[in-house]
Design a protein around this motif. Structure first.
Motif, PDB file in Angstrom:
ATOM      1  N   GLU A  57       7.049  -2.636   5.330  1.00 20.77           N
ATOM      2  CA  GLU A  57       7.604  -2.193   4.059  1.00 20.77           C
ATOM      3  C   GLU A  57       8.992  -2.811   3.860  1.00 20.77           C
ATOM      4  OE1 GLU A  57       7.394   2.033   3.683  1.00 20.77           O
ATOM      5  OE2 GLU A  57       8.293   2.002   1.678  1.00 20.77           O
ATOM      6  N   ALA A  62       2.854  -6.824  -2.649  1.00 18.20           N
ATOM      7  CA  ALA A  62       2.584  -6.361  -4.017  1.00 18.20           C
ATOM      8  C   ALA A  62       3.444  -5.138  -4.337  1.00 18.20           C
ATOM      9  CB  ALA A  62       1.098  -6.023  -4.175  1.00 18.20           C
ATOM     10  N   LEU A  63       3.526  -4.202  -3.390  1.00 16.63           N
ATOM     11  CA  LEU A  63       4.354  -2.996  -3.593  1.00 16.63           C
ATOM     12  C   LEU A  63       5.806  -3.387  -3.847  1.00 16.63           C
ATOM     13  CD1 LEU A  63       2.909  -0.717  -0.771  1.00 16.63           C
ATOM     14  CD2 LEU A  63       3.112  -0.018  -3.154  1.00 16.63           C
ATOM     15  N   ARG A  89      11.914  11.151   0.660  1.00 19.88           N
ATOM     16  CA  ARG A  89      11.390   9.808   0.507  1.00 19.88           C
ATOM     17  C   ARG A  89      12.503   8.829   0.122  1.00 19.88           C
ATOM     18  NH1 ARG A  89       6.241   8.608  -3.370  1.00 19.88           N
ATOM     19  NH2 ARG A  89       6.366   6.348  -3.298  1.00 19.88           N
ATOM     20  N   GLN A 133      -0.710  -8.250  17.549  1.00 19.09           N
ATOM     21  CA  GLN A 133      -1.672  -7.975  16.487  1.00 19.09           C
ATOM     22  C   GLN A 133      -0.900  -7.579  15.235  1.00 19.09           C
ATOM     23  OE1 GLN A 133      -3.269  -4.823  18.928  1.00 19.09           O
ATOM     24  NE2 GLN A 133      -5.236  -5.858  19.015  1.00 19.09           N
ATOM     25  N   ASN A 143      -0.636  -6.267   0.354  1.00 19.94           N
ATOM     26  CA  ASN A 143      -0.227  -5.058  -0.374  1.00 19.94           C
ATOM     27  C   ASN A 143       1.253  -4.744  -0.185  1.00 19.94           C
ATOM     28  OD1 ASN A 143      -0.926  -2.843  -2.120  1.00 19.94           O
ATOM     29  ND2 ASN A 143      -0.608  -1.508  -0.342  1.00 19.94           N
ATOM     30  N   ARG A 149       1.058  19.815   1.567  1.00 17.34           N
ATOM     31  CA  ARG A 149       2.054  18.939   2.183  1.00 17.34           C
ATOM     32  C   ARG A 149       3.273  19.746   2.625  1.00 17.34           C
ATOM     33  NH1 ARG A 149       5.012  13.667  -0.509  1.00 17.34           N
ATOM     34  NH2 ARG A 149       6.954  14.191   0.509  1.00 17.34           N
ATOM     35  N   LEU A 194       6.291  -4.991  -7.267  1.00 19.84           N
ATOM     36  CA  LEU A 194       6.219  -3.965  -8.314  1.00 19.84           C
ATOM     37  C   LEU A 194       7.520  -3.159  -8.371  1.00 19.84           C
ATOM     38  CD1 LEU A 194       2.566  -2.790  -7.630  1.00 19.84           C
ATOM     39  CD2 LEU A 194       3.389  -3.549  -9.866  1.00 19.84           C
ATOM     40  N   LYS A 195       8.048  -2.808  -7.190  1.00 17.93           N
ATOM     41  CA  LYS A 195       9.308  -2.037  -7.146  1.00 17.93           C
ATOM     42  C   LYS A 195      10.438  -2.845  -7.760  1.00 17.93           C
ATOM     43  CE  LYS A 195       8.844   1.114  -3.254  1.00 17.93           C
ATOM     44  NZ  LYS A 195       8.069   0.608  -2.106  1.00 17.93           N
ATOM     45  N   ALA A 216      -1.794  -0.200  -5.659  1.00 12.99           N
ATOM     46  CA  ALA A 216      -0.966  -0.544  -4.495  1.00 12.99           C
ATOM     47  C   ALA A 216      -0.604   0.713  -3.708  1.00 12.99           C
ATOM     48  CB  ALA A 216       0.296  -1.274  -4.945  1.00 12.99           C
ATOM     49  N   TYR A 267      -8.045   2.289   4.721  1.00 14.87           N
ATOM     50  CA  TYR A 267      -7.302   1.029   4.634  1.00 14.87           C
ATOM     51  C   TYR A 267      -6.496   0.810   5.916  1.00 14.87           C
ATOM     52  CZ  TYR A 267      -4.048  -2.499   2.846  1.00 14.87           C
ATOM     53  OH  TYR A 267      -3.306  -3.643   2.683  1.00 14.87           O
ATOM     54  N   GLN A 326      -3.481   2.048  -1.623  1.00 10.60           N
ATOM     55  CA  GLN A 326      -3.650   1.339  -0.344  1.00 10.60           C
ATOM     56  C   GLN A 326      -2.637   1.834   0.677  1.00 10.60           C
ATOM     57  OE1 GLN A 326      -4.165  -3.130  -0.927  1.00 10.60           O
ATOM     58  NE2 GLN A 326      -3.877  -2.440  -3.027  1.00 10.60           N
ATOM     59  N   ARG A 358       2.699  -6.510   9.280  1.00 10.47           N
ATOM     60  CA  ARG A 358       3.465  -5.616  10.151  1.00 10.47           C
ATOM     61  C   ARG A 358       2.943  -5.730  11.581  1.00 10.47           C
ATOM     62  NH1 ARG A 358       3.622  -0.345  11.977  1.00 10.47           N
ATOM     63  NH2 ARG A 358       1.399  -0.168  11.616  1.00 10.47           N
ATOM     64  N   ALA A 382       1.436  -4.553  14.582  1.00  7.41           N
ATOM     65  CA  ALA A 382       0.667  -3.313  14.788  1.00  7.41           C
ATOM     66  C   ALA A 382       0.455  -3.023  16.261  1.00  7.41           C
ATOM     67  CB  ALA A 382      -0.677  -3.427  14.071  1.00  7.41           C
ATOM     68  N   VAL A 404      -8.844  -0.035   8.808  1.00  9.82           N
ATOM     69  CA  VAL A 404      -9.408  -1.379   8.720  1.00  9.82           C
ATOM     70  C   VAL A 404      -8.345  -2.449   8.968  1.00  9.82           C
ATOM     71  CG1 VAL A 404     -10.511  -3.012   7.128  1.00  9.82           C
ATOM     72  CG2 VAL A 404     -11.303  -0.659   7.217  1.00  9.82           C
ATOM     73  N   THR A 405      -7.113  -2.191   8.557  1.00  6.09           N
ATOM     74  CA  THR A 405      -6.087  -3.245   8.663  1.00  6.09           C
ATOM     75  C   THR A 405      -5.298  -3.210   9.967  1.00  6.09           C
ATOM     76  OG1 THR A 405      -4.507  -1.872   7.454  1.00  6.09           O
ATOM     77  CG2 THR A 405      -5.723  -3.507   6.162  1.00  6.09           C
ATOM     78  N   ASN A 406      -5.398  -2.108  10.712  1.00  2.00           N
ATOM     79  CA  ASN A 406      -4.635  -2.005  11.958  1.00  2.00           C
ATOM     80  C   ASN A 406      -5.559  -1.714  13.136  1.00  2.00           C
ATOM     81  OD1 ASN A 406      -1.897  -2.252  10.929  1.00  2.00           O
ATOM     82  ND2 ASN A 406      -2.304  -0.326   9.889  1.00  2.00           N
ATOM     83  N   PRO A 407      -5.149  -2.135  14.337  1.00  5.45           N
ATOM     84  CA  PRO A 407      -5.997  -1.858  15.500  1.00  5.45           C
ATOM     85  C   PRO A 407      -6.028  -0.360  15.834  1.00  5.45           C
ATOM     86  CG  PRO A 407      -4.105  -3.238  16.110  1.00  5.45           C
ATOM     87  CD  PRO A 407      -3.930  -2.872  14.683  1.00  5.45           C
ATOM     88  N   ALA A 409       0.416  -0.597  -9.842  1.00  8.09           N
ATOM     89  CA  ALA A 409       1.184   0.260  -8.925  1.00  8.09           C
ATOM     90  C   ALA A 409       0.306   1.377  -8.359  1.00  8.09           C
ATOM     91  CB  ALA A 409       2.407   0.836  -9.630  1.00  8.09           C
ATOM     92  N   SER A 453      -0.929  -6.337  11.129  1.00  8.02           N
ATOM     93  CA  SER A 453      -1.707  -5.586  10.153  1.00  8.02           C
ATOM     94  C   SER A 453      -2.224  -6.509   9.049  1.00  8.02           C
ATOM     95  CB  SER A 453      -0.823  -4.499   9.550  1.00  8.02           C
ATOM     96  OG  SER A 453      -1.510  -3.850   8.514  1.00  8.02           O
ATOM     97  N   GLY A 454      -3.395  -6.146   8.532  1.00  5.96           N
ATOM     98  CA  GLY A 454      -3.955  -6.894   7.401  1.00  5.96           C
ATOM     99  C   GLY A 454      -3.395  -6.437   6.063  1.00  5.96           C
ATOM    100  N   SER A 455      -2.269  -5.744   6.095  1.00  3.26           N
ATOM    101  CA  SER A 455      -1.717  -5.144   4.874  1.00  3.26           C
ATOM    102  C   SER A 455      -0.643  -6.001   4.204  1.00  3.26           C
ATOM    103  CB  SER A 455      -1.118  -3.771   5.209  1.00  3.26           C
ATOM    104  OG  SER A 455      -0.029  -3.923   6.097  1.00  3.26           O
TER     105      SER A 455
END
Lengths: 393, 184
Positions: free
Chosen positions: A178, A266-267, A213, A256, A263, B19, A270-271, B161, B170, B164, A246, A248, B173-176, B158, A258-260
């Motif tokens: 991120e 893209a995030l 956040r 290894q 995105n 939450r 967009l920000k 995004a 997600y 995801q 990232r 991982a 699938v994208t992390n081990p 947005a 991340s496949g992210s």
């Protein structure tokens, strides 16, 4: 805070483990410049007086600036005094130091947000023979062995170190999680000018939707350079830096990723565009259109079709890993029960849960600018008022 | 359009309350998701999903869900169900789509239609053991959304995004992930 307390004639002392501006003297890399322009470091009763308001201070200049301010306001600093603990005591606190104990009714924690580099647990799996540096240990490329470098983290620190090391001839792979992309200059003005003028930096902690956040948002991908250049991922890719996702995990010497990555980029795009939309809107409302450069949008962050998901560290020539994975405050010396289960201080805009205790300099403490030098003044004015009424009460 | 009219059928209030409650009691946030699988014949298996653990106790559904998995006829199988890799695609697409709805509700965006197609590329030289340089799994996954909503194209981008960013599948699938398989 010292200046604000002095204005209210409140007796106080500043305890400093080293010399004034210690962390700027000892915990920064050589080429670092402040990420905010010179004009923006406005302290109560003190500001920039030089002839380069749009420049960015080098570390020696930051050290001079803070040292000058300490002299101008006659701050009662005790240097070479390391605080070893703060405990509850009768009607206040007992502050133990290596130079003797202090008793006080109130205490302000002004040790900052970046005391300890956060290195992920996966560092334990890095194969022998690979050097590792945190940003606090890194000084310049001369420390870095010939060969490839994996920089983990793509916020302000990671992108700047990646840039410097890659230019010095050590090919860099940058692991990108991120991050927040930001142009250094937009429509001819520094991004910080826009955020200051449009009131973004003054947004208050009790007015944002989700303060937890907002406090976790990574630092803007800004750099302070002489050419006011934007140092985003596209600038790094154009130089030949390779982007991966990232980090991982590391398994059998293989990193290894991340496949992210797509995105994450893209995030971030967009920000950035939302921020620029807000700036454009503000510019129109304030009649700046026509006077300044027109609005523009930047090319989306380029990500290759199939970014690598794995890297055999030794086999592919990685000799060094830089952990640009953030920092956290060190409260190990605070022996008052004010920490939550994640080790964060429980406070309301800097007013810590324990009466008479305050904190400054944390991300979005009271305002978006709280962690900037420029944010200290307003926070100190508010908190010193609270502190004074606590003493009176 | 007034905020009160936005209804994507997602109870965002309940999610925000959960939450808040789980922030205060993180142990209740520990969940275990389960499935049971039984071999039938050939490549055909039958799986069921019923109970799970969460909020500190066993949770039971009123319905038991059934899933048949098999391989298609081109692999000389009987094609009695989707292939396991297609279940992975279903998992990813449905997770992202649920996320789109939840994020849209939270951001007060009314959805009219959301459709996704998902495709995973695979070189089956990997699973057939022809070429050890080829991995068994997907070499990439592509998801394409068509979304009709009361929002700008940027806001829709947005949404997708953010979905995801918050999606469990997600992330899977994208992390081990460490996988332990034992025989009892």
């Amino acid at each position: 805070m010292s200046r604000c307390l002095a204005e209210r004639s409140i007796d106080h002392v500043l305890l400093e483990r080293g010399e004034v501006a210690n962390s700027w003297r000892t915990e920064r890399w050589d080429s670092l410049r402040l990420l905010t322009p010179n004009w923006q470091s406005r302290l109560p009763g003190y500001g920039y007086q030089g002839d380069d308001p749009d420049g960015y201070r080098t570390m020696p200049e930051v050290i001079d600036f803070i040292g000058q301010y300490a002299r101008v306001i006659s701050a009662p600093v005790r240097t070479s005094t390391t605080v070893t603990s703060v405990r509850n005591a009768d009607k206040g606190y007992l502050v133990a130091t290596d130079q003797g104990d202090w008793r006080c009714r109130t205490v302000v924690l002004a040790t900052g947000a970046c005391n300890v580099p956060q290195v992920p647990a996966v560092a334990d799996a890095v194969p022998a023979g690979i050097d590792m540096f945190t940003p606090m240990e890194y000084r310049n490329p001369a420390q870095i062995a010939d060969g490839g470098v994996l920089v983990v983290g793509a916020s302000a620190t990671g992108t700047q170190i990646a840039d410097e090391i890659h230019r010095a001839g050590r090919p860099v792979t940058l692991a990108v999680g991120e991050h927040i992309r930001a142009p250094r200059v937009y429509r001819g003005r520094d991004l910080e000018w826009w955020m200051d003028a449009a009131g973004v930096l003054d947004e208050r902690y009790d007015e944002v939707e989700d303060i937890t956040r907002a406090r976790r948002v990574p630092s803007l991908q800004l750099a302070g350079s002489r050419g006011r250049a934007t140092l985003d991922l596209n600038a790094l890719t154009a130089m030949g830096v390779r982007l991966v996702g990232r980090l991982a995990g590391i398994s059998n010497g293989k990193a290894q990723f991340s496949g992210s990555l797509r995105n994450q980029c893209a995030l971030s795009d967009l920000k950035m565009n939302r921020l620029l939309d807000a700036i454009d809107e503000w510019a129109t409302e304030n009649g700046l259109d026509g006077e300044i450069e027109p609005a523009q949008r930047h090319e989306p962050t380029k990500v290759e079709d199939s970014p690598p998901l794995g890297l055999d560290l030794i086999g592919e020539g990685i000799r060094t890993i830089i952990w640009a994975t953030g920092f956290r405050p060190d409260y190990s010396w605070v022996e008052v029960p004010v920490l939550d289960r994640k080790g964060q201080l429980r406070h309301d805009g800097g007013v810590v849960e324990s009466p008479g205790m305050y904190v400054m300099g944390l991300q979005f403490l009271r305002r978006r600018k709280s962690a900037l030098i420029d944010g200290a003044g307003d926070d100190a004015r508010d908190l010193s008022a609270h502190l004074a009424s606590y003493l009176d009460g | 359009m007034s905020e009160a009219q936005v209804d994507n059928g997602v109870n965002v209030e309940a999610l925000l309350d959960a939450r808040k409650a789980l922030t205060a009691a993180p142990e209740a946030a520990q969940f275990k998701w389960r499935a049971a699988c039984e071999w039938k014949n050939g490549t055909h298996s039958h799986s069921t999903v019923e109970s799970f653990f969460g909020l500190g106790e066993e949770q039971h559904r009123s319905t038991k869900f059934n899933f048949d998995a098999d391989h298609p006829e081109v692999f000389a199988s009987e094609d009695l169900g989707a292939t396991p890799v297609e279940y992975v695609l279903v998992g990813l697409a449905s997770c992202l789509t649920a996320g789109v709805a939840a994020v849209a509700q939270h951001r007060k965006i009314q959805l009219r239609s959301v459709t996704a197609t998902i495709e995973g590329g695979m070189d089956i030289q990997g699973i057939l053991g022809i070429d050890s340089d080829v991995r068994n799994g997907f070499d990439g996954i592509k998801v394409s959304y068509k979304i009709d909503a009361d929002a700008s194209p940027q806001d829709i981008d947005a949404l997708v995004a953010q979905s995801q960013k918050r999606s469990a599948v997600y992330d899977i699938v994208t992390n081990p992930t460490n996988v332990t398989v034992e025989v009892n």
